[in-house]
Design a protein around this motif. Structure first.
Motif, PDB file in Angstrom:
ATOM      1  N   VAL A 185       5.636  15.042  -2.108  1.00  0.00           N
ATOM      2  CA  VAL A 185       4.742  13.933  -1.555  1.00  0.00           C
ATOM      3  C   VAL A 185       4.167  14.325  -0.102  1.00  0.00           C
ATOM      4  CG1 VAL A 185       5.661  12.123  -2.691  1.00  0.00           C
ATOM      5  CG2 VAL A 185       6.313  12.565  -0.377  1.00  0.00           C
ATOM      6  N   LYS A 186       4.399  15.705   0.298  1.00  0.00           N
ATOM      7  CA  LYS A 186       4.263  16.047   1.631  1.00  0.00           C
ATOM      8  C   LYS A 186       2.734  16.291   1.679  1.00  0.00           C
ATOM      9  CE  LYS A 186       5.364  20.262   4.533  1.00  0.00           C
ATOM     10  NZ  LYS A 186       5.996  21.483   4.598  1.00  0.00           N
ATOM     11  N   GLY A 187       2.241  15.779   2.806  1.00  0.00           N
ATOM     12  CA  GLY A 187       0.783  15.877   3.302  1.00  0.00           C
ATOM     13  C   GLY A 187      -0.087  14.749   2.388  1.00  0.00           C
ATOM     14  N   SER A 188       0.761  13.931   1.658  1.00  0.00           N
ATOM     15  CA  SER A 188      -0.233  13.112   0.924  1.00  0.00           C
ATOM     16  C   SER A 188      -0.342  11.590   1.687  1.00  0.00           C
ATOM     17  CB  SER A 188       0.867  12.572  -0.274  1.00  0.00           C
ATOM     18  OG  SER A 188       2.019  11.786   0.013  1.00  0.00           O
ATOM     19  N   GLU A 189      -0.974  10.907   1.067  1.00  0.00           N
ATOM     20  CA  GLU A 189      -1.376   9.414   1.528  1.00  0.00           C
ATOM     21  C   GLU A 189       0.174   8.638   1.881  1.00  0.00           C
ATOM     22  OE1 GLU A 189      -3.629   6.250   3.222  1.00  0.00           O
ATOM     23  OE2 GLU A 189      -4.206   8.410   2.946  1.00  0.00           O
ATOM     24  N   PHE A 190       0.966   8.960   0.833  1.00  0.00           N
ATOM     25  CA  PHE A 190       2.365   8.268   1.152  1.00  0.00           C
ATOM     26  C   PHE A 190       3.022   8.632   2.313  1.00  0.00           C
ATOM     27  CE2 PHE A 190       6.818   8.161   0.627  1.00  0.00           C
ATOM     28  CZ  PHE A 190       6.970   6.685   0.101  1.00  0.00           C
ATOM     29  N   GLU A 191       3.118   9.767   2.543  1.00  0.00           N
ATOM     30  CA  GLU A 191       3.714  10.274   3.920  1.00  0.00           C
ATOM     31  C   GLU A 191       2.957   9.798   5.244  1.00  0.00           C
ATOM     32  OE1 GLU A 191       5.438  14.584   5.683  1.00  0.00           O
ATOM     33  OE2 GLU A 191       3.470  14.440   4.807  1.00  0.00           O
ATOM     34  N   LYS A 192       1.522   9.753   5.194  1.00  0.00           N
ATOM     35  CA  LYS A 192       0.850   9.208   6.258  1.00  0.00           C
ATOM     36  C   LYS A 192       1.303   7.825   6.426  1.00  0.00           C
ATOM     37  CE  LYS A 192      -2.784  12.648   5.539  1.00  0.00           C
ATOM     38  NZ  LYS A 192      -4.354  12.737   4.979  1.00  0.00           N
ATOM     39  N   ARG A 193       1.371   7.270   5.355  1.00  0.00           N
ATOM     40  CA  ARG A 193       1.436   5.770   5.477  1.00  0.00           C
ATOM     41  C   ARG A 193       2.907   5.392   5.951  1.00  0.00           C
ATOM     42  NH1 ARG A 193      -2.301   1.854   3.805  1.00  0.00           N
ATOM     43  NH2 ARG A 193      -4.044   2.871   2.753  1.00  0.00           N
ATOM     44  N   TYR A 194       3.948   6.021   5.334  1.00  0.00           N
ATOM     45  CA  TYR A 194       5.185   5.862   5.726  1.00  0.00           C
ATOM     46  C   TYR A 194       5.453   6.118   7.034  1.00  0.00           C
ATOM     47  CZ  TYR A 194      10.275   7.081   5.827  1.00  0.00           C
ATOM     48  OH  TYR A 194      11.714   6.899   6.134  1.00  0.00           O
ATOM     49  N   ASN A 195       4.881   7.283   7.626  1.00  0.00           N
ATOM     50  CA  ASN A 195       5.089   7.742   9.143  1.00  0.00           C
ATOM     51  C   ASN A 195       4.223   6.768  10.016  1.00  0.00           C
ATOM     52  OD1 ASN A 195       6.510   9.840   8.414  1.00  0.00           O
ATOM     53  ND2 ASN A 195       4.926  11.478   8.496  1.00  0.00           N
ATOM     54  N   PRO A 214      18.871   5.273  14.300  1.00  0.00           N
ATOM     55  CA  PRO A 214      17.776   6.366  14.476  1.00  0.00           C
ATOM     56  C   PRO A 214      17.266   6.877  12.963  1.00  0.00           C
ATOM     57  CG  PRO A 214      19.978   6.658  15.519  1.00  0.00           C
ATOM     58  CD  PRO A 214      20.168   5.392  14.596  1.00  0.00           C
ATOM     59  N   PHE A 215      17.866   6.667  11.874  1.00  0.00           N
ATOM     60  CA  PHE A 215      17.227   6.805  10.776  1.00  0.00           C
ATOM     61  C   PHE A 215      15.847   5.959  10.385  1.00  0.00           C
ATOM     62  CE2 PHE A 215      16.819   6.048   6.030  1.00  0.00           C
ATOM     63  CZ  PHE A 215      16.087   7.299   5.730  1.00  0.00           C
ATOM     64  N   GLU A 216      15.963   4.883  10.733  1.00  0.00           N
ATOM     65  CA  GLU A 216      14.927   3.860  10.645  1.00  0.00           C
ATOM     66  C   GLU A 216      13.770   4.396  11.395  1.00  0.00           C
ATOM     67  OE1 GLU A 216      15.976  -0.350   9.407  1.00  0.00           O
ATOM     68  OE2 GLU A 216      17.457   0.113  10.717  1.00  0.00           O
ATOM     69  N   ARG A 217      14.117   4.961  12.322  1.00  0.00           N
ATOM     70  CA  ARG A 217      13.015   5.510  13.212  1.00  0.00           C
ATOM     71  C   ARG A 217      12.334   6.958  12.905  1.00  0.00           C
ATOM     72  NH1 ARG A 217      12.964   3.176  18.194  1.00  0.00           N
ATOM     73  NH2 ARG A 217      14.272   1.645  18.904  1.00  0.00           N
ATOM     74  N   SER A 218      12.922   7.611  12.165  1.00  0.00           N
ATOM     75  CA  SER A 218      12.455   9.003  11.894  1.00  0.00           C
ATOM     76  C   SER A 218      11.326   9.128  10.888  1.00  0.00           C
ATOM     77  CB  SER A 218      13.691   9.498  11.289  1.00  0.00           C
ATOM     78  OG  SER A 218      14.173   9.146  10.124  1.00  0.00           O
ATOM     79  N   SER A 219      10.525  10.054  10.933  1.00  0.00           N
ATOM     80  CA  SER A 219       9.407  10.430   9.947  1.00  0.00           C
ATOM     81  C   SER A 219      10.112  10.862   8.859  1.00  0.00           C
ATOM     82  CB  SER A 219       8.408  11.267  10.764  1.00  0.00           C
ATOM     83  OG  SER A 219       9.111  12.272  11.179  1.00  0.00           O
ATOM     84  N   LEU A 220       9.143  11.050   7.765  1.00  0.00           N
ATOM     85  CA  LEU A 220       9.558  11.654   6.327  1.00  0.00           C
ATOM     86  C   LEU A 220       9.763  13.054   6.425  1.00  0.00           C
ATOM     87  CD1 LEU A 220       9.748  10.471   3.605  1.00  0.00           C
ATOM     88  CD2 LEU A 220       7.615  11.329   3.143  1.00  0.00           C
ATOM     89  N   ASN A 221      11.146  13.624   6.026  1.00  0.00           N
ATOM     90  CA  ASN A 221      11.301  14.924   6.161  1.00  0.00           C
ATOM     91  C   ASN A 221      12.153  15.226   4.666  1.00  0.00           C
ATOM     92  OD1 ASN A 221      14.115  14.271   6.533  1.00  0.00           O
ATOM     93  ND2 ASN A 221      13.463  13.607   8.378  1.00  0.00           N
ATOM     94  N   SER A 261       0.746  -1.175   0.085  1.00  0.00           N
ATOM     95  CA  SER A 261      -0.115   0.191  -0.049  1.00  0.00           C
ATOM     96  C   SER A 261       0.793   1.135  -0.107  1.00  0.00           C
ATOM     97  CB  SER A 261      -0.848   0.108   1.171  1.00  0.00           C
ATOM     98  OG  SER A 261      -1.966  -1.146   1.236  1.00  0.00           O
ATOM     99  N   LEU A 262       2.039   1.250   0.433  1.00  0.00           N
ATOM    100  CA  LEU A 262       3.077   2.410   0.417  1.00  0.00           C
ATOM    101  C   LEU A 262       3.176   2.691  -0.905  1.00  0.00           C
ATOM    102  CD1 LEU A 262       4.618   4.568   2.224  1.00  0.00           C
ATOM    103  CD2 LEU A 262       6.586   2.643   2.298  1.00  0.00           C
ATOM    104  N   LEU A 263       3.355   1.390  -1.477  1.00  0.00           N
ATOM    105  CA  LEU A 263       4.090   1.853  -2.861  1.00  0.00           C
ATOM    106  C   LEU A 263       2.769   2.456  -3.918  1.00  0.00           C
ATOM    107  CD1 LEU A 263       6.473  -1.023  -3.940  1.00  0.00           C
ATOM    108  CD2 LEU A 263       6.888   1.392  -4.566  1.00  0.00           C
ATOM    109  N   ARG A 264       1.828   1.779  -3.682  1.00  0.00           N
ATOM    110  CA  ARG A 264       0.666   2.188  -4.479  1.00  0.00           C
ATOM    111  C   ARG A 264       0.218   3.677  -4.186  1.00  0.00           C
ATOM    112  NH1 ARG A 264      -2.597  -3.535  -4.474  1.00  0.00           N
ATOM    113  NH2 ARG A 264      -1.380  -4.193  -6.271  1.00  0.00           N
TER     114      ARG A 264
END
Length: 551
Positions: free
Chosen positions: A170-180, A196-203, A105-108
Motif C-alpha cells: 500500500v506504500k504511496g497509495s490512497e490508503f497511506e495518504k488517508r491514514y496519514n 505515541p503509536f496512535e500518532r505515528s504515520s504508516l510504516n 473512505s480509509l477502508l474503501r
C-alpha cells in the motif's frame, strides 16, 4: 505478486512456507494471478478425514474476574480470515458501508489491493496442513514442529514479515495518504491522551504494532484520563483499529483464536469466557472475487480448531440460500454433514446477502441477485425444516448493517421473521445483534414481541457489538437510549430468559479497548429488571444450544 515467506524447518533447512503447505494439502504450487474476476470458486483441497488428535494447545485455562458468572458463553464470534470471504467486496462494501467517515473512505481505499492482500493470508487448506503437521497423530505439544509454530519469537517474526508485506503493498497509495491524514489531524489537535503509536504515520512496522496493541489490551479503564479526555478519545477516528482488523484478516485463524482467548478467557485481566461460539460466513454471490478457501475446507479447519481448543471454540456452519441454489443443494448438505459428523452446533446466515428469512416473494422491488424469489423461499423452507430436524439454532444477522447498500441492510429486519413464523413451527433462532442499538429503527422491540409470542418461544437475541451499550460515558444520550432500548425489550414476557451475551469478535477488533466489552456489558445490564447476569452470560445460551449443552 507478493513475496513468499521462507521459514526454517525443524532441521534447519529453509522451505518456502506457501509451497510447503500447498504441497502437503495437495494444492498446486503455481502462482495465482491477482485478477480475481478470472478465478473460479475454490474446490476442497483437504481430502483426508480428521485424524485422532489428543493435543489441545488452544484450550485456555480460564481466569474468572471478580463478579463474573461461573458459566460464560460468547454466543457471537468469528475466526475467519481474508481467504474465506470475497475480500474486496467485503471490505469496501459490507464493512465500509457500516462505518462513518473518515474510516469508511480509509477502508474503501484498500479495495484495489484486496485480492493481493488475500494472498498474504493462509488458506484453510494451508492452515489445516500446518496444524496437522504440528499436532496430528505424531504431534505433541513438545514436538519441534509445535514448539516452532507456537514460539512467541516466531509469531513476532511472522507478523513483522506480514507487516512489511502489507506496507510494501500500500506504500504511496490512497490508503497511506488517508491514514496519514487522519494521524496528522490528530497531532494538530494536540490530543495528548493518544499514545505515541496512535500518532505515528504508516510504516513497515505499523501493522505489527496495531496487532500487538490490539492483543495487549487490558480490561480496566484508564484512570489517568478525565471524563473530558475519555469523550475526546472516543470521538477520535481510530485508524489503527482498521490496521488491527486487517492484520487479523491476514493472520492464521488459530492465532486469532489465541488473541481472543487471551483477552477474554485466560489473561490476567480477562473476564472469564468459557466457550466461544465461532460462526463461519458465506458471502458468495453478492460480493465480487470468490474466496480462495472453499467452504468445505473452512468447515474441516474449524472442526480441527474445535478439537485443538478442547471444545472451547464451538463452530457454527455458514449457509447462503443463493449458494444453495447455485450448487443444487450442496450447501444444505454441508450444513447436515457439519452438524451430524463434525461437531458443529448451529448455523449462521446473513440476510443482507440478498434474502429475507422467508417471504421473499412478497417484497416487490427489493434487491435481488438470483433467479427468482419463489425459488429462494423454496430452498429456505427446506433449510428451516432441516435445522428443525437437526435440532440446531440458526444465528442470523439482524442489525441494519453489512449489506452492500441500505436496501440490502433492511433484509435482516422483522418482516422476514414475521413471515417465517407463519410458515414454520417455533423456529430456533438467535437474532444476532438483536436488531442493533440504532435508535432510528424499531427492530429490537418488534423482535422482542415475536420472542414473547406463543410462536416465538425458541427465538433468542444476542447483544453482539452494541457499541452504544458500552456506556464509556454513562451520562451520554446514546448510552441511556441503548440501555432503555434493551430494558424495554426485556420487559416483555419471557424475553429476559432469551437474551445472549456476544461480542461479534473479530469485527469488534476495530474498536478501542475491545477486551473490556464483557465488563462493560455486565455493568450496563446490571439492574435491568428481568435480566439476570447468570442468564445473560450462561444459562440462556445453554437453553438456545440445548442439543450441544444438554444438562
Amino acid at each position: 505478486m507478493t513475496q513468499e515467506r521462507d521459514i526454517p524447518s525443524p532441521d534447519g533447512e529453509l522451505f518456502d512456507r506457501r509451497w510447503l503447505l500447498r504441497a502437503f494439502a495437495g494444492v498446486g504450487v503455481a502462482g495465482v494471478s491477482g485478477c480475481c474476476s478470472l478465478r473460479p470458486f475454490a474446490t476442497s483441497q483437504i481430502s483426508e478425514t480428521l485424524p485422532a488428535i489428543t493435543a489441545t494447545p488452544f484450550k485456555p485455562v480460564v481466569h474468572k474476574a471478580e463478579g463474573a458468572p461461573q458459566l460464560c458463553f460468547d454466543a457471537h464470534t468469528h475466526f475467519f480470515n481474508a481467504s474465506d470471504v470475497p475480500v474486496k467486496g467485503y471490505l469496501a462494501g459490507a464493512v465500509a458501508h457500516s462505518m462513518i467517515e473518515p474510516i469508511r473512505s480509509l477502508l474503501r481505499a484498500l479495495a484495489p489491493f484486496a485480492d493481493r492482500m488475500a494472498e498474504l493470508a493462509p488458506t484453510a487448506a494451508e492452515e489445516y496442513a500446518e496444524l496437522i503437521m504440528a499436532f496430528g497423530a505424531t504431534g505433541t505439544l513438545k514436538s519441534s514442529k509445535s514448539l516452532n509454530l507456537l514460539s512467541p519469537a516466531n509469531i513476532d517474526a511472522d507478523q513483522l514479515r506480514l507487516s512489511r508485506d502489507f506496507y510494501n503493498l500500500v506504500k504511496g497509495s490512497e490508503f497511506e495518504k488517508r491514514y496519514n491524514a487522519i494521524k496528522a489531524a490528530q497531532n494538530s489537535d494536540n490530543k495528548s491522551f493518544l499514545n505515541p503509536f496512535e500518532r505515528s504515520s504508516l510504516n513497515e512496522a505499523s501493522l505489527f504494532m496495531a496487532l500487538n496493541q490490539s492483543a495487549g489490551q487490558g480490561s480496566s479503564n484508564d484512570k489517568s484520563m478525565s471524563t473530558a479526555q475519555m469523550r475526546a478519545r472516543e470521538a477520535t477516528p481510530y485508524a489503527d483499529g482498521i490496521l488491527a482488523f486487517v492484520g487479523h484478516m491476514l493472520s492464521p485463524r488459530w492465532r486469532n483464536l489465541q488473541t481472543y482467548s487471551q483477552a477474554y478467557s485466560s489473561g490476567k485481566d480477562a473476564f472469564g469466557i468459557d466457550y466461544a461460539l465461532g460462526a463461519l460466513v458465506d458471502f458468495d454471490g453478492w460480493l465480487d472475487c470468490p474466496p480462495r478457501s472453499s467452504h468445505d475446507d473452512q468447515v474441516k479447519l474449524h472442526q480441527l480448531l474445535c478439537s485443538l481448543s478442547g471444545g472451547y471454540m464451538k463452530p457454527l456452519v455458514a449457509y447462503n440460500p443463493w449458494s444453495d441454489i447455485r450448487s443444487k443443494g450442496a450447501s444444505l448438505e454441508r450444513v447436515r454433514d457439519a452438524v451430524q459428523n463434525r461437531g458443529f452446533i448451529g448455523v449462521k446466515i446473513y440476510p443482507p446477502n440478498g434474502f429475507r428469512a422467508m417471504g421473499n416473494v412478497d417484497r416487490p422491488g427489493a434487491p435481488s441477485i438470483g433467479p427468482s424469489f419463489a425459488e429462494l423461499d423454496k430452498v429456505l423452507l427446506k433449510f428451516w425444516e432441516t435445522c428443525a430436524e437437526l435440532e440446531v439454532p440458526v444465528m442470523a444477522h439482524t442489525n441494519e448493517t453489512c449489506g452492500a447498500d441500505e436496501g440490502f441492510d433492511k433484509l435482516g429486519g422483522p418482516d422476514g421473521w414475521e413471515a417465517l413464523l407463519k410458515r414454520t413451527s417455533n423456529p430456533r433462532v438467535n437474532f444476532a445483534h438483536f436488531g442493533g442499538d440504532d435508535e432510528d429503527n424499531d427492530w429490537t422491540s418488534k423482535m422482542a414481541r415475536m420472542m414473547s409470542s406463543p410462536e416465538g418461544q425458541n427465538m433468542y437475541g444476542d447483544i453482539g457489538y452494541w457499541s452504544d451499550l458500552r456506556c464509556r460515558d454513562e451520562s451520554s444520550t446514546s448510552c441511556k437510549t441503548a440501555r432503555g432500548r434493551l430494558a424495554a425489550a426485556v420487559a416483555m414476557p419471557g424475553v429476559g430468559k432469551r437474551i445472549l451475551y456476544g461480542t461479534d469478535w473479530f469485527m469488534m477488533s476495530k474498536e478501542r479497548d475491545w477486551a473490556r466489552y464483557p465488563f462493560e456489558m455486565a455493568k450496563a445490564t446490571r439492574g435491568i429488571a428481568g435480566l439476570n447476569q447468570d442468564d445473560l452470560f450462561g444459562k440462556n445460551a445453554v437453553r438456545c444450544f440445548s442439543r450441544a449443552f444438554k444438562t
